[in-house]
Design a protein around this motif. Structure first.
Motif: not given
Length: 389
Positions: A143-164
């Motif tokens: 599972v490859h996550l990008e945060s903050p996201m390119n090109p927006y500079g907004t965040n996703i909840n890394l902890e929740e994705y990692a748990k899943r």
């Protein structure tokens, strides 16, 4: 125990081979073996010199400047580091090591998607979205996550994705290029391996290409180094020297750029009604999700995006600005703006990505305001001049 700025300057002092205050550029591709025959051991009987040994053999394997960079990254992050010739070189090293059958990926750098496409074409890699059902993931998938996201500079909840992901036995990699330390520590949020395009904020001067992978495992580092040797993706000697230079001012730069970006985004958002051609502003500092404070405790990315009301307005805005360079990339001392359609075929053609540099944020704001406003607004300019930085 020393801290980030001190470590970024002195983190490899124990590896100095000469008395020069600034380490020299080591241009040699090959290094002489010991003159003592008793020191000569056949390679079949040794683990070699990989992993920053003080004995170097050939610069595709390792060289002094690259070893010093890895030592500094390890000092400032507390993790094992492997440095590459670009951010995409780092991702290629990552996916080669993991060898997943399925990768979950969402909004991410288009070059990373391109590498996944090659793996799908050549090896049948299956791709799913990070918000899809994870029941198709198996142990060893990615599972490859990008945060903050390119090109927006907004965040996703890394902890929740990692748990899943971990619930299915999948590994979690995080591209944290847009929020390097001390802005964020993905390992505290469940990451197994962290990637940075060191070209950007670590490099900081728009004059080098580099990438780095961080891992808590020495065994993983050794495997990455063995792969890098035959992939031929080690960072070059000149680029290593430039990166060593850049790391000396790293924390000062990233904190200044982060603070400036937050100030600029807040001002534009507070006065958005005065810019009729500005439709949306994207940035982590505008997010109110509960997880944001934990994930981004020390500031937000120096990158944000704006969306104009039309493609034509987006195309024309960069030419109205006097301080911002209209160019791709980010993280440099100079501020950049890019009509993102120039380099990303999959993004809205109304979007512009903004990378805040080291200029005075009041000057940058004044430049943006005069470009966005349909006519001169003396009141806005007065507000900018009165800002406290």
């Amino acid at each position: 125990m020393t801290r980030l700025t001190t470590d970024s300057i002195h983190g490899a002092d124990n590896m100095r081979r000469v008395t020069d205050v600034i380490p020299p550029i080591n241009v040699s591709t090959t290094f002489a073996y010991s003159s003592n025959p008793d020191d000569l051991v056949p390679v079949a009987e040794t683990t070699g010199t990989i992993a920053g040994s003080k004995t170097f053999i050939y610069s595709r394997e390792h060289h002094p400047n690259a070893a010093m960079i890895e030592a500094i990254f390890e000092k400032i992050t507390g993790k094992y580091a492997v440095v590459y010739n670009s951010g995409l070189g780092a991702y290629n090293g990552l996916i080669t090591l993991v060898n997943p059958k399925t990768v979950a990926i969402g909004q991410a750098y288009h070059g990373v998607h391109g590498i996944n496409d090659i793996w799908a074409r050549n090896f049948g890699l299956k791709k799913i979205h990070i918000d899809d059902d994870y029941n198709s993931l198996k142990p060893g998938d990615l599972v490859h996550l990008e945060s903050p996201m390119n090109p927006y500079g907004t965040n996703i909840n890394l902890e929740e994705y990692a748990k899943r992901a971990h619930a299915k036995g999948a590994l979690v990699s995080v591209d944290a290029t847009f929020a390097p330390p001390p802005l964020m520590d993905p390992f505290e949020l469940g990451a197994d391996i962290v990637m940075h395009s060191a070209t950007k904020f670590f490099g900081g001067h728009s004059d080098l290409l580099a990438g780095v992978l961080l891992t808590p495992s020495k065994e993983i580092k050794m495997k990455l180094l063995e792969d890098r040797l035959v992939l031929g993706s080690i960072i070059g000697n000149l680029e290593s020297s430039l990166l060593l230079r850049s790391l000396r001012t790293y924390e000062l730069r990233i904190l200044r750029q982060s603070k400036s970006a937050e100030l600029i985004v807040k001002f534009l958002n507070d006065n958005k009604s005065k810019f009729p051609n500005l439709d949306k502003i994207y940035h982590g500092s505008l997010q109110t999700d509960e997880y944001i404070k934990k994930q981004m405790p020390n500031g937000h990315s120096p990158v944000f995006s704006i969306e104009m009301t039309s493609e034509d307005k987006a195309r024309r805005l960069p030419s109205k600005l006097k301080i911002f360079f209209h160019a791709t990339s980010l993280g440099g001392a100079e501020s950049l703006i890019e009509w993102r359609a120039m380099s990303d075929a999959h993004i809205s053609q109304k979007l512009l990505r903004v990378s805040i540099g080291l200029e005075d944020p009041r000057d940058l704001l004044a430049d943006l305001v005069q470009g966005l406003a349909e006519q001169k607004d003396d009141e806005l300019i007065s507000q900018i001049e009165a800002l406290s930085i």
